[in-house]
Design an enzyme around this catalytic site. Structure first.
Site, mmCIF file in Angstrom:
data_model
loop_
_atom_site.group_PDB
_atom_site.id
_atom_site.type_symbol
_atom_site.label_atom_id
_atom_site.label_comp_id
_atom_site.label_asym_id
_atom_site.label_seq_id
_atom_site.Cartn_x
_atom_site.Cartn_y
_atom_site.Cartn_z
ATOM 1 N NE ARG A 240 -13.188 22.978 -69.275
ATOM 2 C CZ ARG A 240 -13.769 23.373 -70.396
ATOM 3 N NH1 ARG A 240 -14.597 24.400 -70.370
ATOM 4 N NH2 ARG A 240 -13.533 22.757 -71.533
ATOM 5 C CD GLU A 269 -19.493 21.551 -65.588
ATOM 6 O OE1 GLU A 269 -19.350 21.222 -66.776
ATOM 7 O OE2 GLU A 269 -19.546 22.743 -65.210
ATOM 8 C CG HIS A 287 -20.264 23.376 -69.431
ATOM 9 N ND1 HIS A 287 -19.301 22.697 -68.721
ATOM 10 C CD2 HIS A 287 -19.588 23.985 -70.448
ATOM 11 C CE1 HIS A 287 -18.106 22.876 -69.278
ATOM 12 N NE2 HIS A 287 -18.268 23.661 -70.341
#
Length: 322
Positions: A240, A269, A287
Protein backbone atom coordinates in the site's frame (compact mmCIF):
# COMPACT_ATOMS: atom_id res chain seq x y z
CA UNK A 1 -34.63 -10.14 7.52
CA UNK A 2 -34.45 -9.76 3.76
CA UNK A 3 -34.13 -6.19 2.47
CA UNK A 4 -36.23 -5.59 -0.65
CA UNK A 5 -35.43 -3.06 -3.39
CA UNK A 6 -32.46 -1.41 -1.65
CA UNK A 7 -30.65 1.40 -3.42
CA UNK A 8 -26.96 0.85 -4.15
CA UNK A 9 -24.60 3.64 -5.20
CA UNK A 10 -21.80 2.25 -7.38
CA UNK A 11 -18.97 4.78 -7.16
CA UNK A 12 -16.51 3.30 -9.67
CA UNK A 13 -17.01 1.96 -13.17
CA UNK A 14 -17.51 -1.80 -12.93
CA UNK A 15 -18.44 -4.59 -15.31
CA UNK A 16 -21.94 -4.61 -16.87
CA UNK A 17 -22.51 -8.23 -15.84
CA UNK A 18 -21.90 -7.29 -12.18
CA UNK A 19 -24.46 -4.50 -12.38
CA UNK A 20 -26.89 -6.92 -14.03
CA UNK A 21 -26.51 -9.30 -11.07
CA UNK A 22 -27.45 -6.53 -8.64
CA UNK A 23 -30.43 -5.49 -10.76
CA UNK A 24 -31.64 -9.08 -11.08
CA UNK A 25 -31.51 -9.37 -7.29
CA UNK A 26 -33.83 -6.39 -6.94
CA UNK A 27 -31.35 -3.62 -6.20
CA UNK A 28 -32.01 -0.15 -7.52
CA UNK A 29 -28.61 0.55 -9.06
CA UNK A 30 -27.16 4.06 -9.34
CA UNK A 31 -24.02 3.32 -11.35
CA UNK A 32 -21.15 5.68 -12.06
CA UNK A 33 -19.62 5.15 -15.52
CA UNK A 34 -16.82 7.72 -15.52
CA UNK A 35 -13.13 6.95 -15.90
CA UNK A 36 -12.26 8.01 -12.35
CA UNK A 37 -13.81 6.69 -9.15
CA UNK A 38 -15.92 9.22 -7.29
CA UNK A 39 -14.28 11.13 -4.45
CA UNK A 40 -15.26 13.45 -1.62
CA UNK A 41 -18.31 15.64 -2.15
CA UNK A 42 -19.06 13.99 -5.50
CA UNK A 43 -19.24 10.59 -3.83
CA UNK A 44 -21.49 11.94 -1.07
CA UNK A 45 -23.84 13.52 -3.61
CA UNK A 46 -23.91 10.34 -5.69
CA UNK A 47 -24.64 8.17 -2.66
CA UNK A 48 -27.29 10.44 -1.15
CA UNK A 49 -30.21 8.27 -0.05
CA UNK A 50 -28.40 4.98 -0.75
CA UNK A 51 -28.68 1.93 1.46
CA UNK A 52 -25.51 0.36 0.07
CA UNK A 53 -22.22 1.62 -1.30
CA UNK A 54 -19.97 -0.21 -3.77
CA UNK A 55 -16.54 1.45 -3.85
CA UNK A 56 -13.02 0.75 -5.07
CA UNK A 57 -9.83 1.41 -3.14
CA UNK A 58 -9.56 4.75 -4.96
CA UNK A 59 -12.50 6.20 -3.02
CA UNK A 60 -11.94 7.45 0.50
CA UNK A 61 -14.93 7.12 2.85
CA UNK A 62 -14.32 8.87 6.17
CA UNK A 63 -16.39 9.69 9.24
CA UNK A 64 -17.41 13.14 7.99
CA UNK A 65 -18.75 11.61 4.78
CA UNK A 66 -20.62 8.91 6.69
CA UNK A 67 -22.33 11.62 8.73
CA UNK A 68 -23.78 12.93 5.47
CA UNK A 69 -25.09 9.50 4.46
CA UNK A 70 -27.57 8.63 7.22
CA UNK A 71 -29.38 5.96 5.18
CA UNK A 72 -26.22 3.95 4.51
CA UNK A 73 -26.18 0.43 5.94
CA UNK A 74 -23.43 -1.44 4.10
CA UNK A 75 -20.19 -0.69 2.23
CA UNK A 76 -18.71 -3.28 -0.13
CA UNK A 77 -15.09 -2.41 -0.87
CA UNK A 78 -13.50 -3.79 -4.04
CA UNK A 79 -10.04 -4.74 -2.81
CA UNK A 80 -8.25 -6.63 -0.07
CA UNK A 81 -7.03 -3.48 1.64
CA UNK A 82 -9.64 -1.24 3.20
CA UNK A 83 -7.65 1.63 4.68
CA UNK A 84 -9.66 3.87 2.33
CA UNK A 85 -12.64 3.35 4.65
CA UNK A 86 -12.89 4.48 8.26
CA UNK A 87 -14.08 1.09 9.47
CA UNK A 88 -14.25 2.16 13.13
CA UNK A 89 -16.53 5.08 12.22
CA UNK A 90 -18.68 2.82 10.06
CA UNK A 91 -18.97 0.21 12.82
CA UNK A 92 -19.95 2.88 15.34
CA UNK A 93 -22.79 3.88 13.00
CA UNK A 94 -23.95 0.30 12.48
CA UNK A 95 -22.65 0.14 8.90
CA UNK A 96 -21.32 -3.22 7.74
CA UNK A 97 -18.09 -3.17 5.71
CA UNK A 98 -16.63 -5.95 3.53
CA UNK A 99 -13.56 -6.52 1.37
CA UNK A 100 -12.53 -8.99 -1.37
CA UNK A 101 -9.68 -11.25 -0.22
CA UNK A 102 -8.31 -14.38 -1.91
CA UNK A 103 -9.46 -13.72 -5.48
CA UNK A 104 -6.48 -11.48 -6.28
CA UNK A 105 -3.73 -13.39 -4.46
CA UNK A 106 -2.07 -15.12 -7.42
CA UNK A 107 -2.45 -12.24 -9.85
CA UNK A 108 -0.89 -9.77 -7.42
CA UNK A 109 1.96 -12.16 -6.69
CA UNK A 110 2.57 -12.35 -10.45
CA UNK A 111 2.92 -8.58 -10.63
CA UNK A 112 5.40 -8.57 -7.74
CA UNK A 113 7.58 -10.88 -9.80
CA UNK A 114 7.08 -8.82 -12.95
CA UNK A 115 8.26 -5.70 -11.12
CA UNK A 116 11.19 -7.54 -9.57
CA UNK A 117 12.33 -8.85 -12.96
CA UNK A 118 11.82 -5.50 -14.66
CA UNK A 119 13.75 -3.60 -12.00
CA UNK A 120 16.52 -6.19 -11.59
CA UNK A 121 17.14 -6.48 -15.34
CA UNK A 122 16.68 -2.75 -16.03
CA UNK A 123 13.93 -3.38 -18.56
CA UNK A 124 12.21 0.02 -18.33
CA UNK A 125 15.47 1.95 -18.46
CA UNK A 126 16.84 0.02 -21.43
CA UNK A 127 13.56 0.19 -23.33
CA UNK A 128 13.46 3.98 -22.99
CA UNK A 129 17.07 4.12 -24.20
CA UNK A 130 16.19 1.94 -27.19
CA UNK A 131 13.09 3.95 -28.08
CA UNK A 132 15.13 7.16 -27.89
CA UNK A 133 17.28 5.79 -30.71
CA UNK A 134 20.42 5.48 -28.60
CA UNK A 135 21.14 1.81 -29.42
CA UNK A 136 24.04 1.97 -31.88
CA UNK A 137 26.14 -1.03 -30.82
CA UNK A 138 26.46 -3.77 -28.24
CA UNK A 139 28.67 -3.37 -25.17
CA UNK A 140 29.51 -6.28 -22.88
CA UNK A 141 29.34 -4.01 -19.87
CA UNK A 142 26.15 -2.29 -20.97
CA UNK A 143 22.83 -2.50 -19.10
CA UNK A 144 24.14 -4.85 -16.43
CA UNK A 145 21.44 -5.89 -14.01
CA UNK A 146 21.36 -8.34 -11.12
CA UNK A 147 20.41 -12.02 -11.08
CA UNK A 148 17.20 -13.51 -9.75
CA UNK A 149 18.25 -17.17 -10.00
CA UNK A 150 20.10 -18.31 -6.87
CA UNK A 151 19.77 -14.97 -5.08
CA UNK A 152 18.20 -14.17 -1.70
CA UNK A 153 14.60 -12.98 -1.60
CA UNK A 154 13.18 -11.18 1.43
CA UNK A 155 9.41 -10.98 1.90
CA UNK A 156 7.99 -8.58 4.47
CA UNK A 157 4.46 -9.76 5.14
CA UNK A 158 3.95 -13.51 4.84
CA UNK A 159 0.19 -13.54 4.33
CA UNK A 160 -1.71 -14.96 1.37
CA UNK A 161 0.13 -12.93 -1.24
CA UNK A 162 3.48 -13.25 0.50
CA UNK A 163 3.07 -17.02 0.51
CA UNK A 164 2.26 -16.98 -3.21
CA UNK A 165 5.38 -14.91 -3.87
CA UNK A 166 7.47 -17.40 -1.86
CA UNK A 167 6.11 -20.38 -3.80
CA UNK A 168 7.27 -18.84 -7.06
CA UNK A 169 10.76 -18.33 -5.64
CA UNK A 170 11.27 -22.06 -5.23
CA UNK A 171 11.48 -22.51 -8.99
CA UNK A 172 14.34 -20.03 -9.16
CA UNK A 173 16.47 -21.72 -6.54
CA UNK A 174 16.25 -18.72 -4.24
CA UNK A 175 16.99 -18.55 -0.55
CA UNK A 176 13.81 -17.06 0.92
CA UNK A 177 13.68 -15.01 4.13
CA UNK A 178 10.54 -13.46 5.55
CA UNK A 179 9.54 -11.16 8.35
CA UNK A 180 6.25 -10.92 10.18
CA UNK A 181 5.79 -9.50 13.67
CA UNK A 182 5.83 -13.12 14.84
CA UNK A 183 7.15 -16.23 13.12
CA UNK A 184 4.60 -18.56 11.57
CA UNK A 185 4.57 -22.30 12.30
CA UNK A 186 7.30 -24.04 10.30
CA UNK A 187 4.79 -26.42 8.72
CA UNK A 188 2.96 -23.41 7.24
CA UNK A 189 6.08 -21.91 5.69
CA UNK A 190 8.10 -24.72 4.08
CA UNK A 191 11.38 -23.66 2.56
CA UNK A 192 11.39 -20.15 4.03
CA UNK A 193 13.07 -18.72 7.12
CA UNK A 194 11.81 -16.08 9.57
CA UNK A 195 14.34 -13.38 10.46
CA UNK A 196 14.27 -9.97 12.07
CA UNK A 197 13.45 -7.15 9.67
CA UNK A 198 16.94 -5.65 9.96
CA UNK A 199 18.53 -9.00 9.08
CA UNK A 200 16.26 -9.41 6.08
CA UNK A 201 17.07 -5.95 4.77
CA UNK A 202 20.82 -6.52 5.14
CA UNK A 203 20.91 -9.98 3.55
CA UNK A 204 18.28 -9.91 0.79
CA UNK A 205 19.13 -9.19 -2.83
CA UNK A 206 15.46 -8.51 -3.51
CA UNK A 207 12.85 -7.32 -1.01
CA UNK A 208 9.11 -7.51 -1.67
CA UNK A 209 6.65 -5.69 0.61
CA UNK A 210 3.24 -7.29 1.10
CA UNK A 211 1.98 -5.80 4.38
CA UNK A 212 -1.36 -4.04 4.93
CA UNK A 213 -1.30 -0.32 5.60
CA UNK A 214 -1.93 0.87 9.14
CA UNK A 215 -0.42 3.48 11.46
CA UNK A 216 2.00 0.75 12.56
CA UNK A 217 3.25 0.19 9.00
CA UNK A 218 3.38 3.84 7.93
CA UNK A 219 6.87 4.39 6.47
CA UNK A 220 7.87 0.89 7.50
CA UNK A 221 10.61 1.40 4.94
CA UNK A 222 12.24 4.81 5.26
CA UNK A 223 15.71 6.27 5.04
CA UNK A 224 17.09 4.23 7.95
CA UNK A 225 15.79 0.94 6.53
CA UNK A 226 16.98 1.72 3.01
CA UNK A 227 20.45 2.40 4.37
CA UNK A 228 20.59 -1.20 5.63
CA UNK A 229 20.04 -2.68 2.16
CA UNK A 230 22.71 -3.73 -0.32
CA UNK A 231 23.60 -1.07 -2.90
CA UNK A 232 22.67 -3.61 -5.60
CA UNK A 233 19.36 -4.58 -3.98
CA UNK A 234 15.91 -4.29 -5.55
CA UNK A 235 12.90 -3.14 -3.51
CA UNK A 236 9.36 -3.97 -4.69
CA UNK A 237 6.27 -2.43 -3.13
CA UNK A 238 2.92 -4.04 -3.98
CA UNK A 239 1.53 -3.44 -0.49
CA UNK A 240 0.00 0.00 0.00
CA UNK A 241 1.10 3.56 -0.50
CA UNK A 242 2.54 4.95 2.72
CA UNK A 243 4.30 1.71 3.66
CA UNK A 244 7.37 3.20 1.94
CA UNK A 245 8.63 6.75 2.30
CA UNK A 246 8.58 7.45 -1.44
CA UNK A 247 10.84 10.51 -1.27
CA UNK A 248 13.43 8.63 0.80
CA UNK A 249 13.25 5.79 -1.72
CA UNK A 250 13.84 8.20 -4.60
CA UNK A 251 16.87 9.68 -2.86
CA UNK A 252 18.31 6.19 -2.23
CA UNK A 253 17.82 5.29 -5.90
CA UNK A 254 19.30 8.49 -7.26
CA UNK A 255 22.33 8.43 -4.93
CA UNK A 256 23.24 4.82 -5.73
CA UNK A 257 22.45 3.69 -2.20
CA UNK A 258 19.89 1.27 -3.68
CA UNK A 259 20.08 -0.55 -7.00
CA UNK A 260 16.51 -0.38 -8.28
CA UNK A 261 12.86 -0.47 -7.27
CA UNK A 262 9.51 -1.66 -8.62
CA UNK A 263 6.56 0.29 -7.24
CA UNK A 264 2.85 -0.27 -7.85
CA UNK A 265 1.43 1.72 -4.93
CA UNK A 266 2.25 5.25 -3.82
CA UNK A 267 1.69 7.80 -1.12
CA UNK A 268 -1.11 10.19 -2.14
CA UNK A 269 -1.74 8.28 -5.37
CA UNK A 270 -2.45 9.12 -8.14
CA UNK A 271 -0.20 12.07 -7.27
CA UNK A 272 3.33 10.64 -7.39
CA UNK A 273 6.33 12.28 -5.71
CA UNK A 274 8.29 14.14 -8.40
CA UNK A 275 11.52 12.76 -6.95
CA UNK A 276 10.37 9.21 -7.61
CA UNK A 277 9.19 10.03 -11.12
CA UNK A 278 12.68 11.37 -11.82
CA UNK A 279 14.46 8.19 -10.70
CA UNK A 280 15.37 6.27 -13.89
CA UNK A 281 16.00 3.04 -11.94
CA UNK A 282 12.43 2.93 -10.63
CA UNK A 283 9.85 0.83 -12.49
CA UNK A 284 6.48 2.45 -11.77
CA UNK A 285 3.01 1.03 -12.46
CA UNK A 286 -0.37 2.63 -11.66
CA UNK A 287 -1.71 0.29 -8.93
CA UNK A 288 -2.33 -2.61 -11.32
CA UNK A 289 -1.54 -5.49 -8.96
CA UNK A 290 -4.89 -7.17 -9.57
CA UNK A 291 -5.43 -5.90 -13.11
CA UNK A 292 -6.45 -8.88 -15.16
CA UNK A 293 -10.00 -9.25 -16.45
CA UNK A 294 -10.59 -12.51 -14.60
CA UNK A 295 -9.31 -11.18 -11.29
CA UNK A 296 -10.96 -7.77 -11.39
CA UNK A 297 -14.26 -9.34 -12.38
CA UNK A 298 -13.86 -11.82 -9.53
CA UNK A 299 -13.23 -8.98 -7.08
CA UNK A 300 -16.32 -7.07 -8.17
CA UNK A 301 -18.42 -10.23 -8.10
CA UNK A 302 -17.26 -10.97 -4.54
CA UNK A 303 -18.16 -7.42 -3.49
CA UNK A 304 -21.58 -7.92 -5.09
CA UNK A 305 -21.94 -11.24 -3.24
CA UNK A 306 -21.36 -9.41 0.03
CA UNK A 307 -24.17 -7.01 -0.87
CA UNK A 308 -26.42 -9.97 -1.64
CA UNK A 309 -25.54 -11.42 1.77
CA UNK A 310 -26.62 -8.17 3.39
CA UNK A 311 -29.79 -7.98 1.30
CA UNK A 312 -30.74 -11.49 2.45
CA UNK A 313 -30.15 -10.57 6.09
CA UNK A 314 -27.08 -12.79 6.36
CA UNK A 315 -23.67 -12.04 7.81
CA UNK A 316 -21.24 -10.70 5.23
CA UNK A 317 -18.83 -13.46 4.26
CA UNK A 318 -15.97 -10.98 4.09
CA UNK A 319 -16.80 -8.63 6.95
CA UNK A 320 -14.01 -6.40 8.23
CA UNK A 321 -15.92 -4.73 11.06
CA UNK A 322 -14.16 -6.92 13.61
Amino acid sequence: MTVSSPRVAVCARVFPESLATLEAAGFSVHAHHGDSALQGDQLVAWANGADALLVSASSRVDAAMLDQLPTLKVIANIGVGYNNIDVAAATARGIAVSNTPDVLTETTADLAWALMFAAARRISESERWLRDGQWKSMALDGWLGVDIQGSTLGIIGMGRIGGAVARRAMGFGMRVLYHNRTALPAEDTPGVTWVEKETLLKEADHVILVVPYSPATHHLIGANELALMKPTAVLVNIARGGVVDDVALAHALQSGQLGAAGVDVFENEPNIAKELLAAPNAVLTPHIGSATKRTRLGMVDLAVTNLLDWQAGNALRNSVNG
